[in-house]
Design an enzyme around this catalytic site. Structure first.
Site, PDB file in Angstrom:
ATOM      1  N   ARG A 102      14.907   3.816  -3.492  1.00  0.00           N
ATOM      2  CA  ARG A 102      13.942   2.710  -3.528  1.00  0.00           C
ATOM      3  C   ARG A 102      12.776   3.066  -4.477  1.00  0.00           C
ATOM      4  NH1 ARG A 102       8.173   2.111  -2.041  1.00  0.00           N
ATOM      5  NH2 ARG A 102       7.855  -0.070  -1.543  1.00  0.00           N
TER       6      ARG A 102
ATOM      7  N   GLY B  38       9.011   1.913  -5.660  1.00  0.00           N
ATOM      8  CA  GLY B  38       7.881   1.069  -5.276  1.00  0.00           C
ATOM      9  C   GLY B  38       7.087   0.595  -6.484  1.00  0.00           C
TER      10      GLY B  38
ATOM     11  N   GLY C 239       4.555  -2.262  -1.502  1.00  0.00           N
ATOM     12  CA  GLY C 239       4.990  -2.196  -2.887  1.00  0.00           C
ATOM     13  C   GLY C 239       5.773  -3.405  -3.361  1.00  0.00           C
TER      14      GLY C 239
ATOM     15  N   GLY D 247      -0.502  -0.396  -0.994  1.00  0.00           N
ATOM     16  CA  GLY D 247      -0.075  -1.423  -0.051  1.00  0.00           C
ATOM     17  C   GLY D 247       1.415  -1.634  -0.108  1.00  0.00           C
TER      18      GLY D 247
ATOM     19  N   THR E 101      -0.422   6.288  -0.297  1.00  0.00           N
ATOM     20  CA  THR E 101      -0.655   6.246  -1.732  1.00  0.00           C
ATOM     21  C   THR E 101      -2.076   6.691  -2.061  1.00  0.00           C
ATOM     22  OG1 THR E 101       0.957   4.521  -2.180  1.00  0.00           O
ATOM     23  CG2 THR E 101      -0.806   4.700  -3.760  1.00  0.00           C
TER      24      THR E 101
HETATM   25  N1  ASP Z   1       2.517   0.991  -2.544  1.00  0.00           N
HETATM   26  C1  ASP Z   1       3.260   2.095  -2.005  1.00  0.00           C
HETATM   27  C2  ASP Z   1       4.724   1.814  -2.131  1.00  0.00           C
HETATM   28  O1  ASP Z   1       5.149   0.706  -1.857  1.00  0.00           O
HETATM   29  C3  ASP Z   1       2.935   2.410  -0.590  1.00  0.00           C
HETATM   30  C4  ASP Z   1       1.488   2.386  -0.205  1.00  0.00           C
HETATM   31  O2  ASP Z   1       0.609   2.181  -1.017  1.00  0.00           O
HETATM   32  O3  ASP Z   1       1.204   2.602   0.984  1.00  0.00           O
HETATM   33  O4  ASP Z   1       5.466   2.702  -2.453  1.00  0.00           O
END
Ligand code: ASP
Length: 338
Positions: free
Chosen positions: A234, A236, A259, A257, A206
Site C-alpha cells: 500500500r 500512502g 492518505g 491524515g 506521520t
Molecule cells: N497520511 C499517512 C498515510 O496515509 C498516515 C498519517 O498521516 O497518519 O500513510
C-alpha cells in the site's frame, strides 16, 4: 513667489520610507534575513484526556525537533537542510509514526514512506515500502540529489539504498510496544485502519516539516510508517509528490491524515494552486481544502509561504504541531485551542 514647503517634506518622508522598508509588513520579510519553520507529528483523534506526563513528552519532542531546525535556519542554513534534520529527529523519536515508532503492516512488519521537495527548483525525491532504512527522509534527499529519478519503490528502493551510505537497520528496529498493541487490536477482524476507526481510537501518525530560509527558498519533507494494518505494498499520500508533500516558489506543504483521501484531492498541490490561481493567503487555501475538499476527520497540514506566513490547520480533533520564525514567535500545540 510662495516657497514650496511640501517638496522638502516629501523628500524627507520618501527617504524615511525607503530606509525603513516601506510596504514590507512584518509578515513580508523580503529582506533575505527572515526564516520560518513549521512541523507536525501527525493528526487524528488525539484525546485531550491524555495523561500529563505523555502530553509533556509530546511537547518536549516537538520542541526538540523545532530547535534542531531553528539552529540551522538561524545560522543561515538552507530550508532543505532544516526540513531534513527536523524530520530525521522526529523519525528517531519513538512517539511518532515514522522511522523508529512506525506502525505495523497487516503482515506485522514495517514499510516506510518518505518524500522531500525543494521549492526553488521543484526537485523532489520519494520512496515507498522501505524496510531497512533507518532515516527514510535522508534517502529521499539522496534520490533527489543523486539520481535522475524522483520515486523508488519496494525492492528497487532498498537496492538504491544499498548503493548509498545510508544507515541500515533490521526491520525490528522500527518496533515499539505501543504500535504493536495498536496493531494487535486490529487483528480480530483484520481491519485496515480506515476512517471510522480513527474517530474511535488514537490512530494517527506521520511527521513532516516545512521551511523558508534566509535566502527565500522553501522546502517540505514528510515521513511515515503509513497506516496501521495496511496491506502489502500500500502506498500512502506521503511520497506522492503533490499529495502529502509539495513545495514550489510560493509555498511548502506537508500533510498528515487519511492518505487515501489526501491523495484523491491531490491536497498539497491543491493548496498551492488555490493560492496561486486565486491569489489568496496560505490560510485561506488550506481552509478551502480542509472544508470544501476533505471531510471532517480526514487530515491536517502545515505550510509556510514565501513571505514566512505559517499555517497549521486540521479537521481532526488534534494535530501535534509547532512553529518558529526569525521574529522569535514560536508555538507548540496539539488541540485546536490550548
Ligand atoms: N497520511 C499517512 C498515510 O496515509 C498516515 C498519517 O498521516 O497518519 O500513510
Amino acid at each position: 513667489m510662495k516657497p514650496n514647503i511640501h517638496l522638502p517634506l516629501t523628500i524627507i518622508l520618501l527617504t524615511f520610507l525607503l530606509l525603513s522598508g516601506c510596504g514590507q509588513t512584518q509578515n513580508n520579510p523580503g529582506n533575505q534575513t527572515d526564516w520560518a519553520l513549521a512541523l507536525h507529528g501527525g493528526a487524528g483523534t488525539i484525546s485531550p484526556d491524555m495523561p500529563d506526563s505523555l502530553k509533556q513528552q509530546y511537547y518536549d519532542g516537538l520542541r526538540q525537533a523545532l530547535r534542531v531546525g531553528e539552529i540551522i535556519l538561524r545560522e543561515g542554513g538552507s530550508a532543505l537542510d532544516a526540513v531534513e534534520a527536523v524530520v530525521r529527529n522526529l523519525e528517531d523519536n519513538p512517539l511518532f509514526n515514522a522511522g523508529h515508532g512506525s506502525v505495523f503492516t497487516s503482515e506485522g512488519k514495517h514499510e516506510l514512506d518518505a518524500a522531500i521537495m525543494d521549492g526553488s527548483t521543484l526537485a523532489a525525491g520519494a520512496l515507498t515500502g522501505l524496510t531497512t532504512v533507518k532515516n527514510p527522509v535522508s534517502l529521499a534527499r539522496i534520490v533527489m540529489e543523486e539520481s535522475p529519478h524522483i520515486f523508488f519503490s519496494g525492492s528497487g528502493a532498498e537496492e538504491f539504498a544499498s548503493q548509498t551510505g545510508v544507515e541500515r537497520v533490521d526491520n525490528d528496529y522500527f518496533h515499539t510496544d505501543s504500535r504493536y498493541i495498536q496493531w494487535r487490536r486490529t487483528q480480530p477482524d483484520n481491519a485496515f485502519q480506515y476512517h471510522e476507526e480513527w474517530l474511535e481510537g488514537d490512530k494517527f501518525g506521520t511527521v513532516g516539516a516545512v521551511a523558508l530560509d534566509a535566502g527565500g527558498r522553501l522546502a517540505a519533507a514528510t515521513s511515515t510508517g503509513g497506516m496501521t494494518n495496511k496491506r502489502f505494498g500500500r502506498v500512502g499520500d506521503v511520497p506522492i509528490i503533490g499529495s502529502g508533500t509539495f513545495a514550489n516558489h510560493l509555498v511548502a506543504i506537508s500533510a498528515t491524515g487519511w492518505g487515501e483521501q489526501i491523495m484523491r484531492n491531490v491536497s498539497a498541490n491543491t493548496i498551492a494552486n488555490y493560492m496561486e490561481f486565486r491569489n489568496t493567503s496560505v490560510d485561506d487555501a488550506m481552509n478551502y481544502v480542509l472544508t470544501e475538499r476533505l471531510n471532517p476527520g480526514d487530515a491536517g497540514f502545515v505550510a509556510v509561504d514565501r513571505k514566512g506566513n505559517i499555517s497549521m490547520q486540521m479537521n481532526t480533533l488534534g494535530m501535534y504541531r509547532g512553529s518558529i520564525n526569525s521574529r522569535g514567535e514560536h508555538v507548540v500545540m496539539i488541540w485546536e485551542t490550548e
